[in-house]
Scaffold this motif. Structure first.
Motif, PDB file in Angstrom:
ATOM      1  N   ALA A 264       5.024  -1.409  -3.926  1.00 51.83           N
ATOM      2  CA  ALA A 264       4.406  -2.511  -4.680  1.00 51.83           C
ATOM      3  C   ALA A 264       3.823  -1.976  -5.992  1.00 51.83           C
ATOM      4  CB  ALA A 264       3.314  -3.187  -3.842  1.00 51.83           C
ATOM      5  N   GLN A 265       3.217  -0.781  -5.913  1.00 54.17           N
ATOM      6  CA  GLN A 265       2.621  -0.189  -7.114  1.00 54.17           C
ATOM      7  C   GLN A 265       3.726   0.137  -8.128  1.00 54.17           C
ATOM      8  OE1 GLN A 265       2.297   2.792  -8.899  1.00 54.17           O
ATOM      9  NE2 GLN A 265       0.403   2.221  -9.963  1.00 54.17           N
ATOM     10  N   GLU A 266       4.820   0.682  -7.623  1.00 55.43           N
ATOM     11  CA  GLU A 266       5.958   1.024  -8.483  1.00 55.43           C
ATOM     12  C   GLU A 266       6.534  -0.242  -9.140  1.00 55.43           C
ATOM     13  OE1 GLU A 266       7.101   4.205  -8.824  1.00 55.43           O
ATOM     14  OE2 GLU A 266       8.780   3.660 -10.121  1.00 55.43           O
ATOM     15  N   ILE A 267       6.674  -1.285  -8.346  1.00 57.49           N
ATOM     16  CA  ILE A 267       7.219  -2.550  -8.855  1.00 57.49           C
ATOM     17  C   ILE A 267       6.279  -3.152  -9.904  1.00 57.49           C
ATOM     18  CG2 ILE A 267       7.646  -4.963  -8.151  1.00 57.49           C
ATOM     19  CD1 ILE A 267       8.794  -3.701  -5.483  1.00 57.49           C
ATOM     20  N   GLY A 268       4.985  -3.095  -9.630  1.00 56.35           N
ATOM     21  CA  GLY A 268       4.004  -3.600 -10.597  1.00 56.35           C
ATOM     22  C   GLY A 268       4.101  -2.845 -11.913  1.00 56.35           C
ATOM     23  N   TYR A 269       4.140  -1.508 -11.807  1.00 55.48           N
ATOM     24  CA  TYR A 269       4.237  -0.671 -13.007  1.00 55.48           C
ATOM     25  C   TYR A 269       5.513  -0.987 -13.788  1.00 55.48           C
ATOM     26  CZ  TYR A 269       5.766   3.477 -15.542  1.00 55.48           C
ATOM     27  OH  TYR A 269       6.263   4.320 -16.484  1.00 55.48           O
ATOM     28  N   ARG A 270       6.633  -1.119 -13.068  1.00 52.38           N
ATOM     29  CA  ARG A 270       7.908  -1.368 -13.753  1.00 52.38           C
ATOM     30  C   ARG A 270       7.988  -2.756 -14.374  1.00 52.38           C
ATOM     31  NH1 ARG A 270      11.492   2.574 -13.278  1.00 52.38           N
ATOM     32  NH2 ARG A 270      11.058   4.174 -11.708  1.00 52.38           N
ATOM     33  N   VAL A 281       2.144  -9.418 -13.401  1.00 52.20           N
ATOM     34  CA  VAL A 281       2.089  -8.098 -12.762  1.00 52.20           C
ATOM     35  C   VAL A 281       1.469  -8.262 -11.374  1.00 52.20           C
ATOM     36  CG1 VAL A 281       1.295  -5.715 -12.951  1.00 52.20           C
ATOM     37  CG2 VAL A 281       1.827  -7.014 -15.027  1.00 52.20           C
ATOM     38  N   ASP A 282       0.433  -9.088 -11.305  1.00 54.01           N
ATOM     39  CA  ASP A 282      -0.179  -9.378 -10.004  1.00 54.01           C
ATOM     40  C   ASP A 282       0.841 -10.043  -9.083  1.00 54.01           C
ATOM     41  OD1 ASP A 282      -2.823  -9.679  -8.384  1.00 54.01           O
ATOM     42  OD2 ASP A 282      -1.902 -11.674  -8.317  1.00 54.01           O
ATOM     43  N   ALA A 283       1.588 -10.985  -9.635  1.00 56.30           N
ATOM     44  CA  ALA A 283       2.578 -11.700  -8.817  1.00 56.30           C
ATOM     45  C   ALA A 283       3.639 -10.729  -8.287  1.00 56.30           C
ATOM     46  CB  ALA A 283       3.226 -12.808  -9.637  1.00 56.30           C
ATOM     47  N   ALA A 284       4.027  -9.754  -9.113  1.00 58.11           N
ATOM     48  CA  ALA A 284       5.087  -8.817  -8.716  1.00 58.11           C
ATOM     49  C   ALA A 284       4.650  -7.956  -7.532  1.00 58.11           C
ATOM     50  CB  ALA A 284       5.474  -7.935  -9.904  1.00 58.11           C
ATOM     51  N   THR A 285       3.448  -7.402  -7.597  1.00 62.18           N
ATOM     52  CA  THR A 285       2.995  -6.541  -6.485  1.00 62.18           C
ATOM     53  C   THR A 285       2.766  -7.391  -5.234  1.00 62.18           C
ATOM     54  OG1 THR A 285       0.653  -6.780  -7.049  1.00 62.18           O
ATOM     55  CG2 THR A 285       1.816  -4.937  -8.053  1.00 62.18           C
ATOM     56  N   ARG A 286       2.221  -8.604  -5.458  1.00 60.22           N
ATOM     57  CA  ARG A 286       1.857  -9.458  -4.320  1.00 60.22           C
ATOM     58  C   ARG A 286       3.111  -9.947  -3.581  1.00 60.22           C
ATOM     59  NH1 ARG A 286      -3.184 -10.609  -3.573  1.00 60.22           N
ATOM     60  NH2 ARG A 286      -3.650 -10.051  -5.728  1.00 60.22           N
ATOM     61  N   GLN A 287       4.127 -10.343  -4.358  1.00 58.96           N
ATOM     62  CA  GLN A 287       5.357 -10.821  -3.714  1.00 58.96           C
ATOM     63  C   GLN A 287       5.949  -9.733  -2.819  1.00 58.96           C
ATOM     64  OE1 GLN A 287       7.823 -12.163  -6.963  1.00 58.96           O
ATOM     65  NE2 GLN A 287       6.463 -13.924  -7.319  1.00 58.96           N
ATOM     66  N   HIS A 288       5.909  -8.498  -3.301  1.00 58.51           N
ATOM     67  CA  HIS A 288       6.466  -7.414  -2.493  1.00 58.51           C
ATOM     68  C   HIS A 288       5.694  -7.267  -1.185  1.00 58.51           C
ATOM     69  CE1 HIS A 288       8.636  -3.737  -1.578  1.00 58.51           C
ATOM     70  NE2 HIS A 288       7.470  -3.229  -1.197  1.00 58.51           N
ATOM     71  N   LEU A 289       4.366  -7.307  -1.264  1.00 61.16           N
ATOM     72  CA  LEU A 289       3.571  -7.120  -0.048  1.00 61.16           C
ATOM     73  C   LEU A 289       3.672  -8.332   0.879  1.00 61.16           C
ATOM     74  CD1 LEU A 289       0.541  -5.143  -1.493  1.00 61.16           C
ATOM     75  CD2 LEU A 289       2.383  -4.303  -0.030  1.00 61.16           C
ATOM     76  N   HIS A 311     -14.319  -1.509 -15.843  1.00 60.44           N
ATOM     77  CA  HIS A 311     -13.723  -2.825 -15.676  1.00 60.44           C
ATOM     78  C   HIS A 311     -13.928  -3.594 -16.973  1.00 60.44           C
ATOM     79  CE1 HIS A 311     -13.875  -3.051 -10.959  1.00 60.44           C
ATOM     80  NE2 HIS A 311     -13.190  -2.018 -11.417  1.00 60.44           N
ATOM     81  N   GLU A 312     -12.842  -3.954 -17.613  1.00 55.86           N
ATOM     82  CA  GLU A 312     -12.905  -4.779 -18.821  1.00 55.86           C
ATOM     83  C   GLU A 312     -11.593  -5.543 -18.912  1.00 55.86           C
ATOM     84  OE1 GLU A 312     -13.580  -1.430 -21.654  1.00 55.86           O
ATOM     85  OE2 GLU A 312     -11.551  -1.771 -22.380  1.00 55.86           O
ATOM     86  N   GLU A 313     -11.441  -6.351 -19.910  1.00 54.17           N
ATOM     87  CA  GLU A 313     -10.203  -7.112 -20.034  1.00 54.17           C
ATOM     88  C   GLU A 313      -9.061  -6.166 -20.435  1.00 54.17           C
ATOM     89  OE1 GLU A 313     -10.254 -10.937 -21.812  1.00 54.17           O
ATOM     90  OE2 GLU A 313     -12.424 -11.095 -21.623  1.00 54.17           O
ATOM     91  N   PRO A 314      -7.829  -6.458 -20.055  1.00 51.37           N
ATOM     92  CA  PRO A 314      -7.370  -7.658 -19.345  1.00 51.37           C
ATOM     93  C   PRO A 314      -7.432  -7.483 -17.826  1.00 51.37           C
ATOM     94  CG  PRO A 314      -5.464  -6.335 -19.930  1.00 51.37           C
ATOM     95  CD  PRO A 314      -6.686  -5.590 -20.430  1.00 51.37           C
ATOM     96  N   TYR A 315      -7.609  -8.586 -17.121  1.00 52.86           N
ATOM     97  CA  TYR A 315      -7.580  -8.581 -15.663  1.00 52.86           C
ATOM     98  C   TYR A 315      -6.211  -9.059 -15.195  1.00 52.86           C
ATOM     99  CZ  TYR A 315     -12.499  -7.666 -16.149  1.00 52.86           C
ATOM    100  OH  TYR A 315     -13.687  -7.072 -16.479  1.00 52.86           O
ATOM    101  N   LEU A 316      -5.615  -8.295 -14.295  1.00 50.81           N
ATOM    102  CA  LEU A 316      -4.301  -8.663 -13.751  1.00 50.81           C
ATOM    103  C   LEU A 316      -4.566  -9.492 -12.508  1.00 50.81           C
ATOM    104  CD1 LEU A 316      -2.387  -5.266 -14.061  1.00 50.81           C
ATOM    105  CD2 LEU A 316      -2.763  -7.026 -15.781  1.00 50.81           C
ATOM    106  N   VAL A 317      -4.627 -10.783 -12.725  1.00 47.25           N
ATOM    107  CA  VAL A 317      -5.059 -11.690 -11.657  1.00 47.25           C
ATOM    108  C   VAL A 317      -4.355 -13.021 -11.860  1.00 47.25           C
ATOM    109  CG1 VAL A 317      -7.096 -12.468 -12.984  1.00 47.25           C
ATOM    110  CG2 VAL A 317      -7.156 -12.577 -10.479  1.00 47.25           C
ATOM    111  N   ALA A 318      -4.088 -13.714 -10.755  1.00 47.14           N
ATOM    112  CA  ALA A 318      -3.438 -15.023 -10.831  1.00 47.14           C
ATOM    113  C   ALA A 318      -4.213 -15.904 -11.812  1.00 47.14           C
ATOM    114  CB  ALA A 318      -3.403 -15.667  -9.448  1.00 47.14           C
ATOM    115  N   GLY A 319      -3.491 -16.600 -12.656  1.00 47.79           N
ATOM    116  CA  GLY A 319      -4.146 -17.514 -13.597  1.00 47.79           C
ATOM    117  C   GLY A 319      -4.314 -16.938 -14.989  1.00 47.79           C
ATOM    118  N   ASN A 320      -4.278 -15.616 -15.125  1.00 49.94           N
ATOM    119  CA  ASN A 320      -4.431 -15.026 -16.469  1.00 49.94           C
ATOM    120  C   ASN A 320      -3.066 -15.003 -17.166  1.00 49.94           C
ATOM    121  OD1 ASN A 320      -5.037 -13.725 -18.808  1.00 49.94           O
ATOM    122  ND2 ASN A 320      -5.743 -11.818 -17.847  1.00 49.94           N
TER     123      ASN A 320
END
Ligand code: CO
Ligand code: CO
Length: 371
Positions: A264-270, A281-289, A311-320
């Protein structure tokens, strides 16, 4: 006529002034914080004695400082006009006068989110007619994209974490408490060149199922997954890495979950590339898991920006939906946490490039066995 080149901090203040003008704001106020360091190069801690940078939409920045700090500040922030106050003066009154002296009846003042609430409350009583807003959108817009020099510092800090991790694994860890492992790791982080340590998680066995576990007295025993999540600063820029290791032979279940999280980490990075909305990016790692049957155990966002703050912007989170841009730096850190059993997280800090992404951590990501 020769014009003087503005230094890096002065250029940032000029950029703030342009954004203030665009937003119809008159001033931005920053007090000791990473925001103030970013804008001025002054990196002191906040205290009861007010230090404040008042940046106008037009005109010279004003730096309010205790008299006894003035010499140090004038050297650090040469482009600002200095207003020094004595131990019996009221710095809030001086700040209020400075605002009133230059602006109309109802000045609009943007205040950084790292300014103490007490300072803002005092200012609001002294200057009730002003219109107050958050400086966060203006500051985040600037801090979001790192310069090549900033990326160099973040890369250096990331490499120091990699070296600390490698040296930690050369030592026997079985039988040591989480706290003892944390102390060993802290020593290696300092030896690797990190100047301050920002956080250090050592979570073993069932504790690894708690993403922000604090190292305690539990001793590492055979079969434990151990989550090591740590970071510190190099010339003020942060680092953040997580690796999950195992003490002795891993169970089949741990091997399987770790491999899915690593993938999942590899997929997110790629997936990272300019123009991609951060949420993807969040969706990519989450779909794999989710596909691996681990979706319910991935209980946090995929990542957060990193720079002068952990912790600062950007946040890799659903909705962003904000698009990624070259020079953005953030973590990619999927995990799976099985309550009462174990947890796994794999985290790298990455920078967005013109064509994709570069990892700022290179330490091996596979499940490493330690003794
Ligand atoms: Co981390
Ligand atoms: Co992180």
């Amino acid at each position: 006529m020769l014009s003087r080149m503005p230094n890096e901090h002065e250029s940032r203040c000029l950029a703030v002034a342009r954004l203030l003008a665009e937003e119809g704001a008159d001033f931005l106020l920053a007090t000791p914080s990473t925001d103030l360091y970013y804008l001025s190069g002054y990196g002191g801690e906040p205290s009861e004695r007010l230090i404040a940078l008042l940046l106008p939409a037009a005109g010279q920045p004003l730096l309010i400082t205790p008299q006894f700090e003035a010499a140090r500040l004038v050297a650090t922030v040469p482009f600002a006009r200095l207003l020094a106050w004595g131990e019996t003066d009221d710095p809030i009154a001086l700040l209020t006068e400075a605002v009133k002296a230059s602006v109309k009846a109802r000045p609009r003042l943007l205040v950084g989110q790292q300014t103490w609430a007490g300072t803002l409350l005092a200012l609001r009583s002294a200057l009730p007619e002003a219109d107050y807003g958050s400086a966060q959108p203006v500051l985040a817009a600037l801090r979001l994209v790192k310069s090549p020099a900033e990326v160099d510092l973040l890369r250096a800090a990331g490499g120091m974490c990699d070296r600390a991790f490698g040296r930690l694994l050369q030592q026997p860890l079985a039988g040591r408490s989480e706290r003892e492992v944390a102390e060993l790791l802290a020593g290696e982080m300092r030896r690797a060149g990190l100047e301050t340590l920002s956080f250090l998680i050592v979570a073993s066995g069932p504790n690894a199922a708690l993403p922000h576990h604090e190292p305690g007295e539990r001793r590492l025993t055979a079969g434990d997954a151990v989550v090591l999540d740590f970071g510190g600063t190099y010339r003020r820029y942060q680092s953040d890495i997580t690796r999950t290791i195992v003490v002795g032979a891993p169970t089949e279940k741990l091997k399987r979950v770790h491999e899915q999280v690593r993938q999942a980490q590899e997929i997110g990075y790629r997936s990272v590339r300019p123009g991609l909305p951060a949420a993807e990016v969040d969706a990519a790692t989450r779909q794999h898991l989710v596909a691996a049957g681990l979706g319910e155990f991935f209980i946090h966002r995929t990542g957060h920006g990193l720079g002068l703050d952990v912790h600062e912007e950007p946040y890799l989170v659903a909705g962003n939906r904000a698009p990624l841009r070259p020079g953005m730096v953030f973590s990619v850190e999927p995990g799976a946490y099985l309550p009462g059993q174990f947890g796994v997280r794999v985290e790298d800090t990455v920078v967005v490039t013109e064509t994709g992404a570069e990892r700022l951590n290179q330490a091996p990501r596979e499940l490493l066995v330690v003794g």
